[in-house]
Design a protein around this motif. Structure first.
Motif, PDB file in Angstrom:
ATOM      1  N   SER A   1       0.828  -1.206   0.000  1.00 51.76           N
ATOM      2  CA  SER A   1       0.000   0.000   0.000  1.00 51.76           C
ATOM      3  C   SER A   1       0.864   1.257   0.000  1.00 51.76           C
ATOM      4  O   SER A   1       0.540   2.247  -0.663  1.00 51.76           O
ATOM      5  N   TYR A   2       1.977   1.227   0.721  1.00 50.50           N
ATOM      6  CA  TYR A   2       2.902   2.356   0.692  1.00 50.50           C
ATOM      7  C   TYR A   2       3.540   2.471  -0.695  1.00 50.50           C
ATOM      8  O   TYR A   2       3.742   3.583  -1.208  1.00 50.50           O
ATOM      9  N   ASP A   3       3.856   1.343  -1.316  1.00 48.28           N
ATOM     10  CA  ASP A   3       4.414   1.368  -2.667  1.00 48.28           C
ATOM     11  C   ASP A   3       3.413   1.968  -3.651  1.00 48.28           C
ATOM     12  O   ASP A   3       3.788   2.745  -4.550  1.00 48.28           O
ATOM     13  N   ALA A   4       2.136   1.609  -3.486  1.00 40.48           N
ATOM     14  CA  ALA A   4       1.096   2.142  -4.362  1.00 40.48           C
ATOM     15  C   ALA A   4       0.947   3.647  -4.169  1.00 40.48           C
ATOM     16  O   ALA A   4       0.813   4.407  -5.142  1.00 40.48           O
ATOM     17  N   LEU A   5       0.966   4.097  -2.912  1.00 40.21           N
ATOM     18  CA  LEU A   5       0.876   5.529  -2.637  1.00 40.21           C
ATOM     19  C   LEU A   5       2.089   6.259  -3.201  1.00 40.21           C
ATOM     20  O   LEU A   5       1.963   7.360  -3.766  1.00 40.21           O
ATOM     21  N   ALA A   6       3.269   5.674  -3.090  1.00 37.02           N
ATOM     22  CA  ALA A   6       4.477   6.296  -3.627  1.00 37.02           C
ATOM     23  C   ALA A   6       4.370   6.479  -5.136  1.00 37.02           C
ATOM     24  O   ALA A   6       4.798   7.507  -5.682  1.00 37.02           O
ATOM     25  N   GLU A   7       3.771   5.510  -5.832  1.00 36.42           N
ATOM     26  CA  GLU A   7       3.580   5.676  -7.281  1.00 36.42           C
ATOM     27  C   GLU A   7       2.587   6.789  -7.572  1.00 36.42           C
ATOM     28  O   GLU A   7       2.778   7.568  -8.513  1.00 36.42           O
ATOM     29  N   ASP A   8       1.514   6.874  -6.784  1.00 41.15           N
ATOM     30  CA  ASP A   8       0.563   7.972  -6.964  1.00 41.15           C
ATOM     31  C   ASP A   8       1.258   9.330  -6.813  1.00 41.15           C
ATOM     32  O   ASP A   8       0.960  10.280  -7.538  1.00 41.15           O
ATOM     33  N   ILE A   9       2.176   9.425  -5.858  1.00 42.76           N
ATOM     34  CA  ILE A   9       2.903  10.677  -5.633  1.00 42.76           C
ATOM     35  C   ILE A   9       3.870  10.959  -6.777  1.00 42.76           C
ATOM     36  O   ILE A   9       4.003  12.096  -7.243  1.00 42.76           O
ATOM     37  N   ALA A  10       4.542   9.916  -7.263  1.00 45.60           N
ATOM     38  CA  ALA A  10       5.555  10.089  -8.309  1.00 45.60           C
ATOM     39  C   ALA A  10       4.952  10.390  -9.675  1.00 45.60           C
ATOM     40  O   ALA A  10       5.586  11.064 -10.501  1.00 45.60           O
ATOM     41  N   ALA A  11       3.747   9.905  -9.936  1.00 45.61           N
ATOM     42  CA  ALA A  11       3.128  10.105 -11.245  1.00 45.61           C
ATOM     43  C   ALA A  11       3.027  11.599 -11.565  1.00 45.61           C
ATOM     44  O   ALA A  11       2.576  12.383 -10.732  1.00 45.61           O
ATOM     45  N   TYR A  12       3.474  11.979 -12.755  1.00 45.09           N
ATOM     46  CA  TYR A  12       3.478  13.380 -13.209  1.00 45.09           C
ATOM     47  C   TYR A  12       4.264  14.283 -12.247  1.00 45.09           C
ATOM     48  O   TYR A  12       4.078  15.495 -12.236  1.00 45.09           O
ATOM     49  N   ASP A  13       5.154  13.694 -11.456  1.00 50.27           N
ATOM     50  CA  ASP A  13       5.933  14.439 -10.459  1.00 50.27           C
ATOM     51  C   ASP A  13       5.037  15.314  -9.586  1.00 50.27           C
ATOM     52  O   ASP A  13       5.393  16.443  -9.236  1.00 50.27           O
ATOM     53  N   GLN A  14       3.858  14.785  -9.281  1.00 47.86           N
ATOM     54  CA  GLN A  14       2.942  15.434  -8.325  1.00 47.86           C
ATOM     55  C   GLN A  14       2.418  16.777  -8.846  1.00 47.86           C
ATOM     56  O   GLN A  14       2.002  17.627  -8.066  1.00 47.86           O
ATOM     57  N   ARG A  15       2.365  16.950 -10.161  1.00 46.72           N
ATOM     58  CA  ARG A  15       1.970  18.242 -10.728  1.00 46.72           C
ATOM     59  C   ARG A  15       0.488  18.325 -11.063  1.00 46.72           C
ATOM     60  O   ARG A  15      -0.007  19.396 -11.435  1.00 46.72           O
ATOM     61  N   GLY A  16      -0.235  17.218 -10.965  1.00 46.56           N
ATOM     62  CA  GLY A  16      -1.618  17.211 -11.415  1.00 46.56           C
ATOM     63  C   GLY A  16      -2.620  17.440 -10.308  1.00 46.56           C
ATOM     64  O   GLY A  16      -2.291  17.405  -9.115  1.00 46.56           O
ATOM     65  N   CYS A  17      -3.864  17.668 -10.707  1.00 48.07           N
ATOM     66  CA  CYS A  17      -4.920  17.920  -9.729  1.00 48.07           C
ATOM     67  C   CYS A  17      -5.394  16.639  -9.053  1.00 48.07           C
ATOM     68  O   CYS A  17      -6.238  16.684  -8.154  1.00 48.07           O
TER      69      CYS A  17
ATOM     70  N   ARG B   1       7.864   4.318   6.697  1.00 49.32           N
ATOM     71  CA  ARG B   1       7.581   3.339   5.636  1.00 49.32           C
ATOM     72  C   ARG B   1       7.287   4.022   4.308  1.00 49.32           C
ATOM     73  O   ARG B   1       7.673   3.518   3.245  1.00 49.32           O
ATOM     74  N   LEU B   2       6.640   5.190   4.350  1.00 52.20           N
ATOM     75  CA  LEU B   2       6.414   5.925   3.111  1.00 52.20           C
ATOM     76  C   LEU B   2       7.733   6.464   2.555  1.00 52.20           C
ATOM     77  O   LEU B   2       7.946   6.476   1.336  1.00 52.20           O
ATOM     78  N   ASP B   3       8.622   6.880   3.446  1.00 51.13           N
ATOM     79  CA  ASP B   3       9.951   7.338   3.030  1.00 51.13           C
ATOM     80  C   ASP B   3      10.684   6.228   2.277  1.00 51.13           C
ATOM     81  O   ASP B   3      11.293   6.464   1.220  1.00 51.13           O
ATOM     82  N   VAL B   4      10.627   5.016   2.797  1.00 50.92           N
ATOM     83  CA  VAL B   4      11.268   3.872   2.141  1.00 50.92           C
ATOM     84  C   VAL B   4      10.624   3.615   0.776  1.00 50.92           C
ATOM     85  O   VAL B   4      11.320   3.385  -0.226  1.00 50.92           O
ATOM     86  N   ALA B   5       9.288   3.672   0.723  1.00 49.45           N
ATOM     87  CA  ALA B   5       8.589   3.414  -0.541  1.00 49.45           C
ATOM     88  C   ALA B   5       8.931   4.473  -1.590  1.00 49.45           C
ATOM     89  O   ALA B   5       9.102   4.157  -2.778  1.00 49.45           O
ATOM     90  N   LEU B   6       9.047   5.730  -1.184  1.00 50.51           N
ATOM     91  CA  LEU B   6       9.400   6.790  -2.128  1.00 50.51           C
ATOM     92  C   LEU B   6      10.838   6.632  -2.624  1.00 50.51           C
ATOM     93  O   LEU B   6      11.138   6.946  -3.781  1.00 50.51           O
ATOM     94  N   THR B   7      11.719   6.146  -1.769  1.00 51.33           N
ATOM     95  CA  THR B   7      13.091   5.869  -2.198  1.00 51.33           C
ATOM     96  C   THR B   7      13.103   4.761  -3.235  1.00 51.33           C
ATOM     97  O   THR B   7      13.817   4.832  -4.253  1.00 51.33           O
TER      98      THR B   7
END
Length: 342
Positions: free
Chosen positions: A180-196, A214-220
């Motif tokens: 779930s943290y990995d999934a959230l990290a992808e949501d954050i990374a998509a479009y470099d967080q520029r979208g609405c 754990r989110l820090d690890v997933a974002l890494t």
């Protein structure tokens, strides 16, 4: 409507996914090629089925429309241009000088199905906007509230579809699996967080520090698969200021490409785009969502027993930046503007 039309249109759009196209979008947008590919893949997922559903919408077709695009998310033009091709509604499309590669290429492959004219003029050219609006029956506009209000004032007699700015919100329960943290990290990374639809704030139950670690690890981890693109100078400056303020007041977890701030107070301001996230207590989520209202365009969730009653799109984490073309958006049903009665 030709029953084979959706499949033909899907085939034409899917042919855009070559390496040169990815490179051109990457150079123009500043996104990494990997993030561009993710945007294309998620936008084109199940495209034929979604186009078939739009083609089946019932109602009177508009005779001609005008679309004014912004420059935040390069795939934003897919919904209106594909709808025009499916429903055979001629379009005028004003593209942003910051992101024109995708809409121009999309218009090229869709012209066999309907008339699409690309317009290039500055964002402050009221005369050009007024001429385009007066030549059409509806206007669909993307941008800030200020931009949309100005355009709507120019089109008092036209149907007006507002695609305003917003953000994504994530909700986490106490006991969350790593995926779930990995999934959230992808949501954050998509479009470099520029979208609405990009998550900017997370409300979590339980130990916020544990969630942040754990989110820090997933974002890494996600950075290895989806490297961040070019970060504009103004965002770099805002990031440095935001991190410094957060470090003085809160705990934070950071790398050269992301920052997670634990905001127990619920009052620290949201950070800039490009992978900056606030983590707040789940106990204040309901109040915050009420305050955000329609500005919270999507709510991703994991491990939440009772989801909020909201007009925002609700979805599992990992799907926040993967809207379906048939989803209602910004308070409008699919086909809004193109069909006067749905």
């Amino acid at each position: 409507m030709n029953s084979g039309r959706p499949a033909l249109i899907a085939q034409a759009i899917l042919a855009l996914q070559d390496a040169d196209f990815v490179t051109a979008i990457s150079r123009e947008s500043g996104l990494s090629p990997e993030v561009v590919r993710l945007g294309l893949e998620t936008s084109f997922h199940e495209l034929s089925e979604e186009l078939t559903a739009i083609a089946a919408l019932q109602g009177k077709r508009t005779s001609r429309g005008f679309i004014s695009l912004a420059g935040n998310v390069f795939t934003a033009s897919l919904r209106p241009l594909a709808s025009a091709a499916l429903l055979d509604v001629p379009l005028l499309v004003r593209v942003s000088s910051r992101e024109s590669v995708f809409p121009c290429a999309l218009a090229d492959v869709l012209r066999p199905f309907c008339s699409i004219e690309i317009l290039h003029f500055p964002s402050d050219d009221d005369a050009a906007f007024r001429a385009a609006i007066n030549a059409t029956d509806f206007c669909e506009a993307y941008g800030s509230d200020e931009t949309l209000n100005a355009l709507q004032a120019l089109s008092p007699r036209s149907s007006f579809v507002r695609r305003g700015h917003g953000l994504g919100v994530a909700l986490l329960g106490k006991n969350i699996e790593d995926h779930s943290y990995d999934a959230l990290a992808e949501d954050i990374a998509a479009y470099d967080q520029r979208g609405c639809l990009s998550p900017r704030v997370v409300f979590a139950d339980g130990d916020l520090e544990a969630h942040a670690q754990r989110l820090d690890v997933a974002l890494t981890h996600v950075e290895r698969r989806l490297p961040i693109g070019q970060v504009p100078t103004d965002v770099q400056v805002a990031s440095a200021q935001w991190r410094a303020s957060a470090a003085a007041l809160h705990s934070l977890y950071e790398s050269s490409t992301h920052t997670v701030v634990v905001d127990n107070s619920g009052s620290f301001p949201m950070g800039p785009t490009h992978r900056h996230i606030l983590l707040r207590p789940g106990s204040i989520a309901q109040q915050a969502l009420k305050r955000l209202g329609p500005q919270a365009k999507v709510i991703g969730h994991a491990g939440i027993a009772s989801l909020p009653s909201t007009s925002s799109r609700l979805c599992p984490l990992g799907s926040m930046q993967r809207p379906r073309l048939t989803d209602a958006a910004d308070g409008y049903a699919a086909g809004a503007g193109f069909i006067t009665r749905i």
